[in-house]
Design a protein around this motif. Structure first.
Motif, PDB file in Angstrom:
ATOM      1  N   THR A  15       0.849  -1.189   0.000  1.00 55.45           N
ATOM      2  CA  THR A  15       0.000   0.000   0.000  1.00 55.45           C
ATOM      3  C   THR A  15       0.888   1.244   0.000  1.00 55.45           C
ATOM      4  OG1 THR A  15      -0.102   0.394   2.395  1.00 55.45           O
ATOM      5  CG2 THR A  15      -1.554  -1.328   1.497  1.00 55.45           C
ATOM      6  N   PRO A  16       0.320   2.425  -0.218  1.00 52.89           N
ATOM      7  CA  PRO A  16       1.143   3.640  -0.164  1.00 52.89           C
ATOM      8  C   PRO A  16       1.823   3.857   1.186  1.00 52.89           C
ATOM      9  CG  PRO A  16      -0.916   4.089  -1.295  1.00 52.89           C
ATOM     10  CD  PRO A  16      -1.038   2.710  -0.721  1.00 52.89           C
ATOM     11  N   GLU A  17       1.289   3.246   2.240  1.00 52.59           N
ATOM     12  CA  GLU A  17       1.868   3.397   3.573  1.00 52.59           C
ATOM     13  C   GLU A  17       2.884   2.310   3.891  1.00 52.59           C
ATOM     14  OE1 GLU A  17      -1.625   3.380   3.119  1.00 52.59           O
ATOM     15  OE2 GLU A  17      -1.448   5.562   2.836  1.00 52.59           O
ATOM     16  N   GLU A 352       8.391  -2.693  -2.863  1.00 47.70           N
ATOM     17  CA  GLU A 352       7.767  -1.367  -2.801  1.00 47.70           C
ATOM     18  C   GLU A 352       8.426  -0.412  -3.785  1.00 47.70           C
ATOM     19  OE1 GLU A 352       7.834   0.021   1.214  1.00 47.70           O
ATOM     20  OE2 GLU A 352       6.774  -1.729   1.992  1.00 47.70           O
ATOM     21  N   ARG A 356       6.650   1.375  -7.032  1.00 47.26           N
ATOM     22  CA  ARG A 356       6.725   2.833  -7.256  1.00 47.26           C
ATOM     23  C   ARG A 356       7.196   3.140  -8.673  1.00 47.26           C
ATOM     24  NH1 ARG A 356       9.702   3.700  -3.427  1.00 47.26           N
ATOM     25  NH2 ARG A 356      11.752   4.011  -4.379  1.00 47.26           N
ATOM     26  N   THR A 360       3.030   3.182  -9.653  1.00 48.69           N
ATOM     27  CA  THR A 360       2.599   4.475  -9.115  1.00 48.69           C
ATOM     28  C   THR A 360       3.071   5.635  -9.976  1.00 48.69           C
ATOM     29  OG1 THR A 360       2.712   3.500  -6.898  1.00 48.69           O
ATOM     30  CG2 THR A 360       2.558   5.903  -7.046  1.00 48.69           C
ATOM     31  N   ASP A 364       1.071   8.185 -12.471  1.00 49.06           N
ATOM     32  CA  ASP A 364       1.174   9.626 -12.262  1.00 49.06           C
ATOM     33  C   ASP A 364       1.589  10.354 -13.540  1.00 49.06           C
ATOM     34  OD1 ASP A 364       0.497   9.293  -9.600  1.00 49.06           O
ATOM     35  OD2 ASP A 364       2.549   9.505  -8.854  1.00 49.06           O
ATOM     36  N   ALA A 373      -2.082   2.224  -7.243  1.00 44.81           N
ATOM     37  CA  ALA A 373      -1.939   2.056  -5.799  1.00 44.81           C
ATOM     38  C   ALA A 373      -3.102   1.253  -5.253  1.00 44.81           C
ATOM     39  CB  ALA A 373      -1.867   3.410  -5.088  1.00 44.81           C
ATOM     40  N   GLU A 375      -5.435   1.521  -2.579  1.00 41.20           N
ATOM     41  CA  GLU A 375      -6.054   2.389  -1.587  1.00 41.20           C
ATOM     42  C   GLU A 375      -7.493   2.646  -2.008  1.00 41.20           C
ATOM     43  OE1 GLU A 375      -3.930   6.031  -1.263  1.00 41.20           O
ATOM     44  OE2 GLU A 375      -4.329   6.673  -3.319  1.00 41.20           O
ATOM     45  N   ARG A 378      -9.454   3.671  -5.692  1.00 44.52           N
ATOM     46  CA  ARG A 378      -8.753   3.300  -6.926  1.00 44.52           C
ATOM     47  C   ARG A 378      -9.412   2.074  -7.561  1.00 44.52           C
ATOM     48  NH1 ARG A 378      -3.323   6.133  -7.709  1.00 44.52           N
ATOM     49  NH2 ARG A 378      -3.056   7.205  -5.723  1.00 44.52           N
TER      50      ARG A 378
END
Length: 444
Positions: A15-17, A352, A356, A360, A364, A373, A375, A378
């Protein structure tokens, strides 16, 4: 989870976290929540992947599908199956090597009509910037292309000529005027013309014919024009590490420039390319190991933004043993995730990091805010990866139409167990559903 239709569970969800045990709730093709691993599922169907990693579906923004017109080279059916098998759930198709090229709205509609029923994953489109189509750029932008590709040296196909410096400035000014993105194959034609052109089977001779200074000079030109015109530009398939200081300095000055590189530049080296093995030929070329080390450093420090395949296939007969005349392009859709992961983990990077670079940041780049992502809100696009399992690349097992690969015989880490598009499993253990992909357009 009262509204969830599906719950995907894993002890390792990226996840983004960060990576953690989690349950991902899905309804209506979207992620509705990312919850603790042991959260009650209510009446939702549960898919438990154990310790396999659940990661967001990859977004590959540099793919040559070649359909229509050169469908014998690839095609939407085979390209999107190969992508799905490799954990890619979205691709953006390049405007050339198809006939017609995507350089007018009419040509875009032709390509969309061909892709619609064949796409196993979601597909978007780049437009093309040619010397004579400045008038077509804004209409293409309004029709939903994600940006515009240009070459600064010959493209390899007659129907997609390159831009000289004046034409580059004219196209860039037009694109900047409506807030678009210009993506550029940056090799300077004068440096290429001055380089030794010996031809034949020796890879060293081919490498000498595409010197680093051709990339470096073209990138400097691109940056100077972007700075002058306040334009947003993207450097395609960077292979020359010598250009990295130019890029870093431009960003420090506020120039809006982003950069990609490719799995083959990160995993293959000039020293290991056998003579006559034109499955390794691409432009710009695979360079030396020391150059590769600097590309990895630039990924780590953020100078290079993302990793994409530049999947550029051809029929096998065009891959002759003469590097001067063989088609230049590497087929990598199905193998990009394991290839990058294999090299990344050896250098101390994490999954991760790979997410990215390959999901991700690529999402972007083209403004696909619903992708990239895991979350809430999405699209429920996922790949399920067994990161420690290995396999040896057998070309016969590839979904590409022409199973020519520079990775043949290599042992790679990371087996894609299944791929999911908007909450539906589209491939698992080599079995595919009917095409469920959608055609994407740039969000306003």
């Amino acid at each position: 989870m009262s509204d969830a239709e599906l719950v995907l569970r894993s002890t390792r969800v990226i996840t983004p976290e960060g990576t953690r045990p989690a349950s991902v709730a899905v309804a209506g093709g979207r992620i509705t929540a990312v919850l603790p691993h042991d959260a009650p599922a209510g009446g939702a169907r549960v898919e438990d992947f154990g310790d396999d990693v659940l990661l967001p579906g990859l977004v590959d923004t540099h793919v040559h599908v070649n359909d229509p017109g050169r469908t014998e080279w690839e095609g939407f059916w085979t390209a999107t199956r190969a992508a799905a098998a490799g954990g890619i759930t979205t691709l953006v198709d390049m405007p050339l090597n198809s006939l017609p090229p995507t350089t007018t709205v009419g040509h875009l509609r032709t390509k969309q009509d061909v892709a619609r029923a064949k796409a196993h994953i979601d597909v978007g489109f780049w437009g093309g910037a040619l010397p004579d189509n400045v008038k077509d750029l804004r209409p293409l932008h309004e029709a939903g292309v994600f940006g515009f590709k240009a070459f600064l040296s010959p493209s390899g196909v007659d129907e997609f000529p390159h831009l000289d410096q004046e034409q580059l400035a004219r196209s860039m000014a037009e694109i900047a005027g409506f807030g678009g993105l210009l993506i550029v194959h940056a090799e300077d034609p004068h440096h290429l013309a001055a380089a030794p052109q010996q031809g034949g089977p020796k890879y060293a001779h081919f490498l000498a014919s595409r010197p680093r200074d051709a990339e470096d000079t073209a990138i400097a030109t691109l940056i100077a024009q972007a700075k002058r015109l306040h334009a947003r530009v993207h450097v395609l398939h960077l292979s020359s590490s010598d250009a990295l200081p130019l890029i870093a300095a431009a960003r420090a000055e506020g120039v809006r420039v982003t950069v990609e590189t490719c799995p083959h530049y990160l995993t293959l080296t000039a020293e290991e390319v056998p003579d006559g093995a034109s499955e390794f030929k691409c432009c710009p070329p695979i360079r030396e190991a020391a150059n590769q080390d600097l590309l990895w450093q630039a990924l780590a420090d953020g100078t290079i933004d993302c990793v994409v395949t530049d999947h550029s296939p051809s029929t096998a007969d065009l891959k002759t043993n003469d590097f001067a005349t063989a088609w230049g392009g590497i087929s990598g859709l199905q193998l990009s995730l394991p290839a990058v992961w294999t090299a990344a983990r050896e250098r101390g990077h994490t999954l991760e990091d790979v997410v990215r670079w390959m999901s991700t940041r690529t999402a972007d780049l083209v403004g696909l805010t619903q992708k990239g992502a895991i979350e809430a809100g999405r699209d429920a696009d996922f790949a399920v990866l067994a990161p420690d399992e290995t396999f040896t690349v057998d070309p016969v097992a590839l979904q590409h139409r022409n199973r020519v690969t520079a990775y043949a015989g290599r042992t790679l880490s990371g087996v894609v167990k299944s791929t999911w598009l908007r909450g539906e499993r589209i491939v698992a253990d080599g079995e595919f559903t009917d095409p469920k992909g959608r055609l994407l357009t740039r969000l306003p």
